[in-house]
Write a protein that holds these residues in place. Structure first.
Motif, short mmCIF file in Angstrom:
data_model
loop_
_atom_site.label_atom_id
_atom_site.label_comp_id
_atom_site.label_asym_id
_atom_site.label_seq_id
_atom_site.Cartn_x
_atom_site.Cartn_y
_atom_site.Cartn_z
N ALA A 59 0.82 -1.21 0.00
CA ALA A 59 0.00 0.00 0.00
C ALA A 59 0.86 1.26 0.00
O ALA A 59 0.50 2.26 -0.64
CB ALA A 59 -0.94 0.00 1.21
N MET A 60 2.00 1.22 0.68
CA MET A 60 2.87 2.40 0.71
C MET A 60 3.50 2.64 -0.66
O MET A 60 3.68 3.79 -1.06
CB MET A 60 3.92 2.27 1.80
CG MET A 60 3.31 2.34 3.20
SD MET A 60 4.49 2.50 4.56
CE MET A 60 5.69 1.26 4.24
N GLU A 64 2.90 6.04 -2.87
CA GLU A 64 4.00 6.84 -3.39
C GLU A 64 3.87 7.04 -4.90
O GLU A 64 4.10 8.13 -5.40
CB GLU A 64 5.35 6.20 -3.05
CG GLU A 64 6.53 6.99 -3.53
CD GLU A 64 6.65 8.41 -2.98
OE1 GLU A 64 7.42 9.18 -3.57
OE2 GLU A 64 5.98 8.75 -1.98
N VAL A 65 3.50 5.98 -5.62
CA VAL A 65 3.28 6.11 -7.07
C VAL A 65 2.19 7.15 -7.32
O VAL A 65 2.34 8.03 -8.18
CB VAL A 65 2.90 4.75 -7.70
CG1 VAL A 65 2.37 4.94 -9.11
CG2 VAL A 65 4.09 3.82 -7.70
N LEU A 66 1.10 7.09 -6.58
CA LEU A 66 0.00 8.04 -6.77
C LEU A 66 0.36 9.44 -6.30
O LEU A 66 -0.18 10.42 -6.82
CB LEU A 66 -1.26 7.53 -6.08
CG LEU A 66 -1.86 6.28 -6.71
CD1 LEU A 66 -3.04 5.78 -5.88
CD2 LEU A 66 -2.28 6.53 -8.15
N ARG A 67 1.25 9.56 -5.34
CA ARG A 67 1.71 10.89 -4.93
C ARG A 67 2.50 11.54 -6.06
O ARG A 67 2.33 12.70 -6.37
CB ARG A 67 2.58 10.79 -3.67
CG ARG A 67 2.99 12.16 -3.12
CD ARG A 67 4.06 12.06 -2.05
NE ARG A 67 5.34 11.59 -2.56
CZ ARG A 67 6.18 12.33 -3.30
NH1 ARG A 67 5.88 13.57 -3.63
NH2 ARG A 67 7.33 11.83 -3.71
N ASP A 69 2.38 10.60 -9.31
CA ASP A 69 1.52 10.71 -10.49
C ASP A 69 0.11 10.25 -10.13
O ASP A 69 -0.21 9.07 -10.21
CB ASP A 69 2.07 9.86 -11.64
CG ASP A 69 1.21 9.94 -12.88
OD1 ASP A 69 0.25 10.73 -12.92
OD2 ASP A 69 1.51 9.20 -13.84
N PRO A 70 -0.77 11.19 -9.73
CA PRO A 70 -2.12 10.83 -9.31
C PRO A 70 -2.95 10.09 -10.37
O PRO A 70 -3.89 9.40 -10.05
CB PRO A 70 -2.77 12.18 -8.97
CG PRO A 70 -1.62 13.09 -8.70
CD PRO A 70 -0.50 12.61 -9.56
N ARG A 71 -2.59 10.22 -11.64
CA ARG A 71 -3.36 9.57 -12.71
C ARG A 71 -2.69 8.28 -13.21
O ARG A 71 -3.08 7.73 -14.25
CB ARG A 71 -3.52 10.54 -13.88
CG ARG A 71 -4.36 11.76 -13.49
CD ARG A 71 -4.73 12.62 -14.68
NE ARG A 71 -5.44 11.83 -15.68
CZ ARG A 71 -5.16 11.86 -16.99
NH1 ARG A 71 -4.21 12.63 -17.46
NH2 ARG A 71 -5.84 11.11 -17.83
N PHE A 72 -1.72 7.77 -12.48
CA PHE A 72 -0.94 6.62 -12.95
C PHE A 72 -1.82 5.46 -13.43
O PHE A 72 -1.60 4.91 -14.50
CB PHE A 72 0.01 6.14 -11.84
CG PHE A 72 0.82 4.94 -12.24
CD1 PHE A 72 1.94 5.10 -13.06
CD2 PHE A 72 0.47 3.67 -11.82
CE1 PHE A 72 2.69 4.00 -13.44
CE2 PHE A 72 1.23 2.56 -12.20
CZ PHE A 72 2.34 2.73 -13.02
N TYR A 73 -2.81 5.07 -12.66
CA TYR A 73 -3.63 3.91 -13.00
C TYR A 73 -4.75 4.22 -13.99
O TYR A 73 -5.43 3.32 -14.45
CB TYR A 73 -4.22 3.28 -11.73
CG TYR A 73 -3.17 2.61 -10.88
CD1 TYR A 73 -2.62 1.40 -11.26
CD2 TYR A 73 -2.71 3.21 -9.72
CE1 TYR A 73 -1.64 0.79 -10.50
CE2 TYR A 73 -1.72 2.59 -8.95
CZ TYR A 73 -1.21 1.39 -9.35
OH TYR A 73 -0.23 0.79 -8.59
N LEU A 79 1.88 4.96 -18.21
CA LEU A 79 3.09 5.77 -18.34
C LEU A 79 3.86 5.72 -17.03
O LEU A 79 3.27 5.63 -15.95
CB LEU A 79 2.73 7.22 -18.67
CG LEU A 79 1.94 7.45 -19.96
CD1 LEU A 79 1.65 8.93 -20.13
CD2 LEU A 79 2.66 6.89 -21.17
N CYS A 80 5.16 5.80 -17.13
CA CYS A 80 6.03 5.77 -15.95
C CYS A 80 5.66 6.90 -15.00
O CYS A 80 5.49 8.05 -15.42
CB CYS A 80 7.49 5.89 -16.39
SG CYS A 80 8.66 5.97 -15.03
#
Length: 103
Positions: A59-60, A64-67, A69-73, A79-80
């Motif tokens: 979850a962490m 961090e990925v969403l912090r 890049d909030p639109r990552f998923y 996109l990276c």
């Protein structure tokens, strides 16, 4: 040439850097596919294992990925999170995994 691995001590360049595991129920950390060394996950955890059977993500790491890049998923193709370039294909990732686990 010798290097230092905190999990195994001194290693030669010819040794694999990772161990492939299959533990679907184990929480698995995320690394950036483009990182030169797959050692430190997005959450900061270090590992010498690659769990291709993972069903549960840290979850962490996801936070961090969403912090970053909030639109990552939301994007297709993905996109990276770090540089916003297309992530490697599954085939390219599999080739990298082979490079990591085979001396």
């Amino acid at each position: 040439m010798l290097g230092e691995d905190p999990f195994r001590g001194a290693v030669t360049v010819d040794e694999p850097t990772k161990v492939l595991i299959a533990r679907p129920q184990e929480v698995t950390h995320l690394v950036c596919c483009r990182d030169e060394v797959w050692r430190v996950a997005f959450c900061g955890a270090e590992s010498h294992e690659i769990n291709m059977a993972a069903e549960h993500l840290c979850a962490m790491c996801v936070e961090e990925v969403l912090r970053v890049d909030p639109r990552f998923y939301e994007r297709q193709p993905i996109l990276c999170a770090k540089d916003r370039l297309p992530c490697p294909t599954e085939h390219e990732v599999n080739l990298r995994v082979i490079d990591e686990i085979v001396p």
